[in-house]
Design a protein around this motif. Structure first.
Motif, PDB file in Angstrom:
ATOM      1  N   VAL A   1       0.724  -1.311   0.106  1.00 58.21           N
ATOM      2  CA  VAL A   1      -0.069  -0.121   0.029  1.00 58.21           C
ATOM      3  C   VAL A   1       0.836   1.210   0.015  1.00 58.21           C
ATOM      4  CG1 VAL A   1      -1.468   1.444   1.342  1.00 58.21           C
ATOM      5  CG2 VAL A   1      -2.002  -1.104   1.034  1.00 58.21           C
ATOM      6  N   LEU A   2       2.016   1.335   0.791  1.00 63.95           N
ATOM      7  CA  LEU A   2       2.658   2.268   1.086  1.00 63.95           C
ATOM      8  C   LEU A   2       3.469   2.820  -0.512  1.00 63.95           C
ATOM      9  CD1 LEU A   2       4.429   1.846   4.493  1.00 63.95           C
ATOM     10  CD2 LEU A   2       2.320   3.547   3.901  1.00 63.95           C
ATOM     11  N   VAL A   3       3.797   1.592  -1.019  1.00 68.45           N
ATOM     12  CA  VAL A   3       4.862   1.786  -2.269  1.00 68.45           C
ATOM     13  C   VAL A   3       3.701   2.430  -3.453  1.00 68.45           C
ATOM     14  CG1 VAL A   3       5.679   0.533  -4.200  1.00 68.45           C
ATOM     15  CG2 VAL A   3       6.281  -0.072  -1.715  1.00 68.45           C
ATOM     16  N   LEU A   4       2.378   1.738  -3.451  1.00 77.96           N
ATOM     17  CA  LEU A   4       1.437   2.056  -4.549  1.00 77.96           C
ATOM     18  C   LEU A   4       0.925   3.697  -4.256  1.00 77.96           C
ATOM     19  CD1 LEU A   4      -0.678  -0.969  -4.831  1.00 77.96           C
ATOM     20  CD2 LEU A   4       1.265  -0.235  -6.515  1.00 77.96           C
TER      21      LEU A   4
ATOM     22  N   GLN B   1       0.115  11.378  -4.123  1.00 76.24           N
ATOM     23  CA  GLN B   1       0.265  10.345  -3.326  1.00 76.24           C
ATOM     24  C   GLN B   1      -1.176   9.839  -2.813  1.00 76.24           C
ATOM     25  OE1 GLN B   1       3.405  11.978  -0.432  1.00 76.24           O
ATOM     26  NE2 GLN B   1       4.881  11.073  -1.629  1.00 76.24           N
ATOM     27  N   ARG B   2      -2.073   9.522  -3.556  1.00 76.25           N
ATOM     28  CA  ARG B   2      -3.301   9.417  -3.343  1.00 76.25           C
ATOM     29  C   ARG B   2      -3.813   8.402  -4.409  1.00 76.25           C
ATOM     30  NH1 ARG B   2      -5.916  14.609  -2.184  1.00 76.25           N
ATOM     31  NH2 ARG B   2      -6.186  13.511  -0.688  1.00 76.25           N
TER      32      ARG B   2
ATOM     33  N   SER C   1      -8.087   0.892   7.238  1.00 77.36           N
ATOM     34  CA  SER C   1      -8.502   1.204   8.698  1.00 77.36           C
ATOM     35  C   SER C   1      -7.285   1.200   9.674  1.00 77.36           C
ATOM     36  CB  SER C   1      -9.634   0.559   9.088  1.00 77.36           C
ATOM     37  OG  SER C   1     -10.889   0.895   8.456  1.00 77.36           O
ATOM     38  N   SER C   2      -6.672  -0.301   9.470  1.00 75.30           N
ATOM     39  CA  SER C   2      -5.480  -0.484  10.375  1.00 75.30           C
ATOM     40  C   SER C   2      -4.335   0.504  10.169  1.00 75.30           C
ATOM     41  CB  SER C   2      -4.997  -1.932   9.914  1.00 75.30           C
ATOM     42  OG  SER C   2      -3.824  -2.260  10.425  1.00 75.30           O
ATOM     43  N   MET C   3      -4.043   0.937   8.884  1.00 74.52           N
ATOM     44  CA  MET C   3      -2.881   1.677   8.591  1.00 74.52           C
ATOM     45  C   MET C   3      -3.296   3.113   8.945  1.00 74.52           C
ATOM     46  SD  MET C   3      -1.657   0.268   4.818  1.00 74.52           S
ATOM     47  CE  MET C   3      -0.223   1.197   4.728  1.00 74.52           C
ATOM     48  N   GLN C   4      -4.566   3.403   8.769  1.00 71.76           N
ATOM     49  CA  GLN C   4      -4.888   4.933   9.460  1.00 71.76           C
ATOM     50  C   GLN C   4      -4.871   4.901  10.873  1.00 71.76           C
ATOM     51  OE1 GLN C   4      -9.009   5.266   7.954  1.00 71.76           O
ATOM     52  NE2 GLN C   4      -8.799   7.519   8.110  1.00 71.76           N
ATOM     53  N   ARG C   5      -5.173   3.868  11.750  1.00 72.43           N
ATOM     54  CA  ARG C   5      -4.802   3.755  12.993  1.00 72.43           C
ATOM     55  C   ARG C   5      -3.496   4.063  13.607  1.00 72.43           C
ATOM     56  NH1 ARG C   5      -8.955  -0.087  12.679  1.00 72.43           N
ATOM     57  NH2 ARG C   5      -7.264  -1.761  12.997  1.00 72.43           N
ATOM     58  N   ARG C   6      -2.357   3.758  12.832  1.00 72.99           N
ATOM     59  CA  ARG C   6      -0.963   3.869  12.910  1.00 72.99           C
ATOM     60  C   ARG C   6      -0.667   5.125  12.224  1.00 72.99           C
ATOM     61  NH1 ARG C   6       0.932  -1.263  10.363  1.00 72.99           N
ATOM     62  NH2 ARG C   6      -0.936  -1.369   9.421  1.00 72.99           N
ATOM     63  N   GLY C   7      -1.386   5.894  11.704  1.00 65.93           N
ATOM     64  CA  GLY C   7      -1.041   7.381  11.106  1.00 65.93           C
ATOM     65  C   GLY C   7      -0.038   7.132   9.857  1.00 65.93           C
ATOM     66  N   LEU C   8      -0.122   5.838   8.959  1.00 60.58           N
ATOM     67  CA  LEU C   8       0.484   5.847   7.883  1.00 60.58           C
ATOM     68  C   LEU C   8      -0.353   6.500   6.700  1.00 60.58           C
ATOM     69  CD1 LEU C   8       1.668   2.101   8.479  1.00 60.58           C
ATOM     70  CD2 LEU C   8       2.896   4.221   8.775  1.00 60.58           C
ATOM     71  N   VAL C   9      -1.596   6.397   6.679  1.00 60.28           N
ATOM     72  CA  VAL C   9      -2.256   6.797   5.504  1.00 60.28           C
ATOM     73  C   VAL C   9      -3.734   7.481   6.143  1.00 60.28           C
ATOM     74  CG1 VAL C   9      -1.939   5.050   4.042  1.00 60.28           C
ATOM     75  CG2 VAL C   9      -3.960   4.802   5.404  1.00 60.28           C
TER      76      VAL C   9
ATOM     77  N   GLU D   1     -10.704   8.472  -1.189  1.00 56.12           N
ATOM     78  CA  GLU D   1      -9.205   8.101  -1.620  1.00 56.12           C
ATOM     79  C   GLU D   1      -8.523   7.742  -0.397  1.00 56.12           C
ATOM     80  OE1 GLU D   1      -8.670  10.983  -5.418  1.00 56.12           O
ATOM     81  OE2 GLU D   1      -8.419  11.604  -3.583  1.00 56.12           O
ATOM     82  N   ALA D   2      -7.495   6.796  -0.562  1.00 53.12           N
ATOM     83  CA  ALA D   2      -6.373   6.425   0.186  1.00 53.12           C
ATOM     84  C   ALA D   2      -5.329   7.442   0.307  1.00 53.12           C
ATOM     85  CB  ALA D   2      -5.902   5.278   0.231  1.00 53.12           C
ATOM     86  N   VAL D   3      -4.755   8.248   1.296  1.00 51.88           N
ATOM     87  CA  VAL D   3      -3.874   9.224   0.914  1.00 51.88           C
ATOM     88  C   VAL D   3      -2.860   9.086   1.824  1.00 51.88           C
ATOM     89  CG1 VAL D   3      -3.280  11.595   0.961  1.00 51.88           C
ATOM     90  CG2 VAL D   3      -5.514  10.833   0.378  1.00 51.88           C
ATOM     91  N   LEU D   4      -1.355   8.840   1.273  1.00 55.36           N
ATOM     92  CA  LEU D   4      -0.032   8.730   1.987  1.00 55.36           C
ATOM     93  C   LEU D   4      -0.157   9.858   2.998  1.00 55.36           C
ATOM     94  CD1 LEU D   4       2.218   6.671   2.494  1.00 55.36           C
ATOM     95  CD2 LEU D   4       3.378   8.030   0.548  1.00 55.36           C
ATOM     96  N   THR D   5       0.323   9.524   4.368  1.00 59.26           N
ATOM     97  CA  THR D   5       0.744  10.718   5.137  1.00 59.26           C
ATOM     98  C   THR D   5       2.121  11.014   5.246  1.00 59.26           C
ATOM     99  OG1 THR D   5       1.104   9.152   6.966  1.00 59.26           O
ATOM    100  CG2 THR D   5      -1.077  10.163   6.826  1.00 59.26           C
ATOM    101  N   ALA D   6       2.668  11.961   5.719  1.00 57.51           N
ATOM    102  CA  ALA D   6       4.368  12.235   6.045  1.00 57.51           C
ATOM    103  C   ALA D   6       4.799  10.861   6.657  1.00 57.51           C
ATOM    104  CB  ALA D   6       4.496  13.589   6.757  1.00 57.51           C
ATOM    105  N   ALA D   7       3.841  10.701   7.690  1.00 54.67           N
ATOM    106  CA  ALA D   7       4.544   9.480   8.646  1.00 54.67           C
ATOM    107  C   ALA D   7       4.602   8.201   7.610  1.00 54.67           C
ATOM    108  CB  ALA D   7       3.950   9.205   9.831  1.00 54.67           C
TER     109      ALA D   7
END
Length: 160
Positions: A44-47, A54-55, A77-85, A98-104
């Protein structure tokens, strides 16, 4: 009744299944140990990192990951809880998201990439010569294209 595989094809099939499962497990174990990421997290992070802005629309992301919509929702949802997206409404179509990549998330990817690439080299690429790499690329590009065409012909496209 379907004709069985000859011994050479059966051996190839079993070697592929067993080695690909072992490889996937090893790569994921290394990602978890080094960076506390699953293979799905990393993908997910790579894509998202490669996508414009980055979305990606959730439907497009699910298609590229080969995930069902519910599996993608759980993953994001799992990645959102960890602040990744984050998950945001589509600017041009409020019905979609849309899923959006965060700075973290980008930082996590940048930290994980060298470890993951070392794992890929160690457990896969370093054992192959150039001719084998070229052969595998041809095989899996052709197979992937055929499987995408078959899926696209029989499955309605997700729109969210």
């Amino acid at each position: 009744m379907t004709e069985s595989l000859d011994s050479a094809r059966l051996a190839a099939w079993r070697a592929y299944i067993e080695s690909s499962q072992r490889l996937f497990t090893r790569l994921e174990d290394d990602l978890r140990a080094d960076d506390e990421l699953s293979f799905a997290d990393y993908h997910v992070l790579v894509l998202l990192s490669e996508a414009p802005g980055q979305r990606l629309r959730m439907g497009e992301l699910a298609s590229r990951l080969i995930f069902s919509p519910s599996r993608l929702t759980y993953q994001i949802s799992s990645m959102q809880r960890r602040g990744l997206v984050t998950r945001q409404p589509c600017p041009d179509d409020r019905r979609g998201s849309e899923a959006v990549l965060t700075a973290a998330g980008l930082l996590t990817l940048r930290e994980a990439a060298p470890h993951h690439l070392a794992s890929v080299r160690t457990h896969f690429m370093d054992d192959l010569d150039d001719a084998e790499v070229a052969c595998l690329t041809r095989i899996f590009e052709r197979l992937g294209q055929r499987l995408r065409s078959t899926r696209d012909a029989s499955t309605p496209h997700a729109t969210s």
